[in-house]
Design a protein around this motif. Structure first.
Motif, short mmCIF file in Angstrom:
data_model
loop_
_atom_site.label_atom_id
_atom_site.label_comp_id
_atom_site.label_asym_id
_atom_site.label_seq_id
_atom_site.Cartn_x
_atom_site.Cartn_y
_atom_site.Cartn_z
N VAL A 1 102.33 62.50 78.54
CA VAL A 1 103.78 62.62 78.73
C VAL A 1 104.34 63.36 77.52
CG1 VAL A 1 103.94 60.51 80.09
CG2 VAL A 1 104.21 60.39 77.61
N SER A 2 105.44 64.05 77.69
CA SER A 2 106.04 64.79 76.60
C SER A 2 106.74 63.85 75.63
CB SER A 2 107.05 65.81 77.13
OG SER A 2 107.70 66.46 76.05
N ASP A 3 106.46 64.03 74.34
CA ASP A 3 107.16 63.27 73.31
C ASP A 3 108.23 64.13 72.64
OD1 ASP A 3 105.95 60.87 73.64
OD2 ASP A 3 104.98 60.78 71.69
N SER A 4 108.53 65.28 73.22
CA SER A 4 109.53 66.18 72.65
C SER A 4 110.89 65.93 73.30
CB SER A 4 109.10 67.64 72.88
OG SER A 4 110.13 68.53 72.50
N ASN A 5 111.94 66.16 72.53
CA ASN A 5 113.28 66.06 73.11
C ASN A 5 113.85 67.43 73.44
OD1 ASN A 5 113.75 67.05 70.57
ND2 ASN A 5 115.46 65.68 70.09
N THR A 6 112.99 68.47 73.42
CA THR A 6 113.39 69.82 73.80
C THR A 6 112.36 70.37 74.78
OG1 THR A 6 112.16 71.01 72.09
CG2 THR A 6 114.34 70.16 71.49
N LEU A 7 112.73 71.48 75.41
CA LEU A 7 111.80 72.17 76.30
C LEU A 7 111.03 73.26 75.58
CD1 LEU A 7 114.00 72.55 79.51
CD2 LEU A 7 112.17 70.89 79.09
N ALA A 8 111.41 73.55 74.34
CA ALA A 8 110.80 74.66 73.60
C ALA A 8 109.38 74.33 73.20
CB ALA A 8 111.63 74.98 72.36
N ASN A 9 108.49 75.30 73.35
CA ASN A 9 107.14 75.15 72.80
C ASN A 9 106.73 76.47 72.16
OD1 ASN A 9 106.78 76.69 75.05
ND2 ASN A 9 105.16 75.43 75.96
N ALA A 10 107.68 77.12 71.46
CA ALA A 10 107.41 78.41 70.83
C ALA A 10 106.28 78.29 69.83
CB ALA A 10 108.68 78.89 70.13
N GLY A 11 105.49 79.36 69.74
CA GLY A 11 104.40 79.38 68.78
C GLY A 11 103.09 78.88 69.35
N ILE A 12 103.01 78.68 70.66
CA ILE A 12 101.76 78.21 71.25
C ILE A 12 100.91 79.40 71.65
CG2 ILE A 12 102.51 78.06 73.66
CD1 ILE A 12 101.01 75.35 73.73
N GLU A 13 99.61 79.32 71.38
CA GLU A 13 98.67 80.38 71.71
C GLU A 13 97.54 79.82 72.56
OE1 GLU A 13 97.29 82.62 68.39
OE2 GLU A 13 99.24 82.65 67.39
N ALA A 14 97.02 80.65 73.47
CA ALA A 14 95.87 80.23 74.26
C ALA A 14 94.70 79.98 73.34
CB ALA A 14 95.51 81.31 75.29
N ILE A 15 93.77 79.14 73.79
CA ILE A 15 92.70 78.71 72.90
C ILE A 15 91.83 79.86 72.42
CG2 ILE A 15 91.05 78.21 74.74
CD1 ILE A 15 90.11 75.84 73.04
N GLU A 16 91.75 80.95 73.16
CA GLU A 16 91.04 82.13 72.69
C GLU A 16 92.00 83.30 72.64
OE1 GLU A 16 87.48 80.21 72.01
OE2 GLU A 16 88.27 82.12 71.35
N GLU A 17 91.94 84.06 71.59
CA GLU A 17 92.82 85.21 71.45
C GLU A 17 92.65 86.17 72.63
OE1 GLU A 17 91.54 86.31 67.43
OE2 GLU A 17 93.67 86.46 66.97
N GLY A 18 93.76 86.65 73.17
CA GLY A 18 93.69 87.61 74.25
C GLY A 18 93.58 86.99 75.62
N THR A 19 93.43 85.65 75.68
CA THR A 19 93.32 84.99 76.96
C THR A 19 94.67 84.99 77.65
OG1 THR A 19 91.58 83.55 76.14
CG2 THR A 19 92.72 82.83 78.13
N THR A 20 94.69 85.38 78.92
CA THR A 20 95.93 85.32 79.69
C THR A 20 95.81 84.20 80.69
OG1 THR A 20 95.07 86.93 81.28
CG2 THR A 20 96.39 87.78 79.45
N LEU A 21 96.88 83.49 80.88
CA LEU A 21 96.87 82.35 81.77
C LEU A 21 97.93 82.52 82.85
CD1 LEU A 21 96.62 79.52 79.11
CD2 LEU A 21 94.79 80.37 80.56
N ASP A 22 97.65 82.03 84.04
CA ASP A 22 98.61 82.04 85.13
C ASP A 22 99.42 80.76 85.06
OD1 ASP A 22 100.02 82.05 87.44
OD2 ASP A 22 98.30 82.05 88.79
N PRO A 23 100.68 80.81 84.65
CA PRO A 23 101.45 79.58 84.51
C PRO A 23 101.66 78.86 85.83
CG PRO A 23 102.88 81.49 84.32
CD PRO A 23 101.47 82.01 84.35
N PHE A 24 101.66 79.61 86.94
CA PHE A 24 101.84 78.96 88.23
C PHE A 24 100.63 78.10 88.58
CE2 PHE A 24 104.65 82.77 89.48
CZ PHE A 24 105.70 82.22 88.79
N ALA A 25 99.43 78.56 88.17
CA ALA A 25 98.23 77.79 88.45
C ALA A 25 98.25 76.50 87.65
CB ALA A 25 96.99 78.60 88.10
#
Length: 257
Positions: free
Chosen positions: A219-243
């Motif tokens: 569960v989220s322990d944040s009081n905001t929706l922001a998650n700026a500064g997050i990177e995929a576990i491997e550089e250059g990895t692209t992820l489908d957010p809908f998936a």
């Protein structure tokens, strides 16, 4: 046409299978300071007020900022267990990657999991760590009735059923740069449902976690929706957010409408 296409996609039933597997649960945590071995053959441990599992990487720039903040924290009764789950990291441990991806279901760095259930994702949310800890009235860690380290063998007992222990050995790890060493990094891992197990004592601490197996429901322990500064576990990895989260389709459709 774009709106129609998005609406069509939104009406397609999700192909994400709903797991019938029981969720995993962190029941108890005991910390043993391995300094005790210098004067004793038998060591006991203590329960922390909170367990924070930090996930980062050598190549993750936002992680450096977070790691500096963690180093500057005043010592308290919160224990921070650090993982580097990326295979390219100096301190990579395959069990850390398994916990990161399969048990906790994470994909981005840096991330933190508090007390086995609360998630802070990205450097912006991790900036709320102290707020998140203060919002937790305290843990209900329980289940281990005895824990002792005797001559390198861990003896433990529990009244719970269908549970097992994971033991993480932590140590300070140098990352090849001057003054860049991280404490409490997970460097070894053992698990067992037996009442006695040989563990690695070449380090700083043992983190003993009593668990019920299965993917954890965070569960989220944040009081905001922001998650700026997050990177995929491997550089250059692209992820489908809908998936990852099909409900994002509904949000996108609402924006276009």
């Amino acid at each position: 046409m774009l709106v129609l296409a998005l609406l069509s996609l939104a009406m397609i039933p999700s192909t994400t299978a709903v797991s019938e597997e029981e969720p995993g649960v962190l029941l108890d945590v005991v910390i043993i300071d391995l300094d005790c071995l210098a004067t004793n053959n038998t060591c006991s441990g203590y329960r922390p007020a909170h367990l924070v599992e930090y996930m980062g990487a050598d190549w993750c720039q936002p992680c450096r900022i977070v790691e500096s903040q963690l180093d500057e924290r005043a010592e308290d009764d919160t224990f921070i267990l650090r993982h580097h789950p990326s295979p390219r990291d100096v301190s990579f441990l395959s069990e850390s990657y398994y916990r990161f991806s399969t048990i906790l279901g994470l994909w981005g760095l840096p991330s933190m999991v508090i007390d086995g259930e609360g998630l802070l994702a990205g450097s912006s949310q991790i900036g709320e760590l102290e707020f998140a800890l203060s919002n937790r009235s305290g843990t209900n860690f329980t289940g281990l009735t005895s824990v002792e380290l005797v001559n390198g063998t861990l003896h433990w007992n529990t009244t719970t059923t269908n549970s097992f222990i994971e033991v993480w050995t932590t140590a300070e790890v140098s990352h090849g740069e001057e003054d860049y060493a991280l404490a409490n990094m997970a460097v070894n891992h053992t698990f067992s449902s037996a009442a006695a197990i040989t563990v690695d004592t070449e380090g700083e601490f043992l983190v003993i976690m009593l668990q019920i197996d299965g993917p954890v429901e965070l569960v989220s322990d944040s009081n905001t929706l922001a998650n700026a500064g997050i990177e995929a576990i491997e550089e250059g990895t692209t992820l489908d957010p809908f998936a990852k989260d099909p409900t994002l389709l509904v949000i996108v459709v609402a924006i276009f409408l």
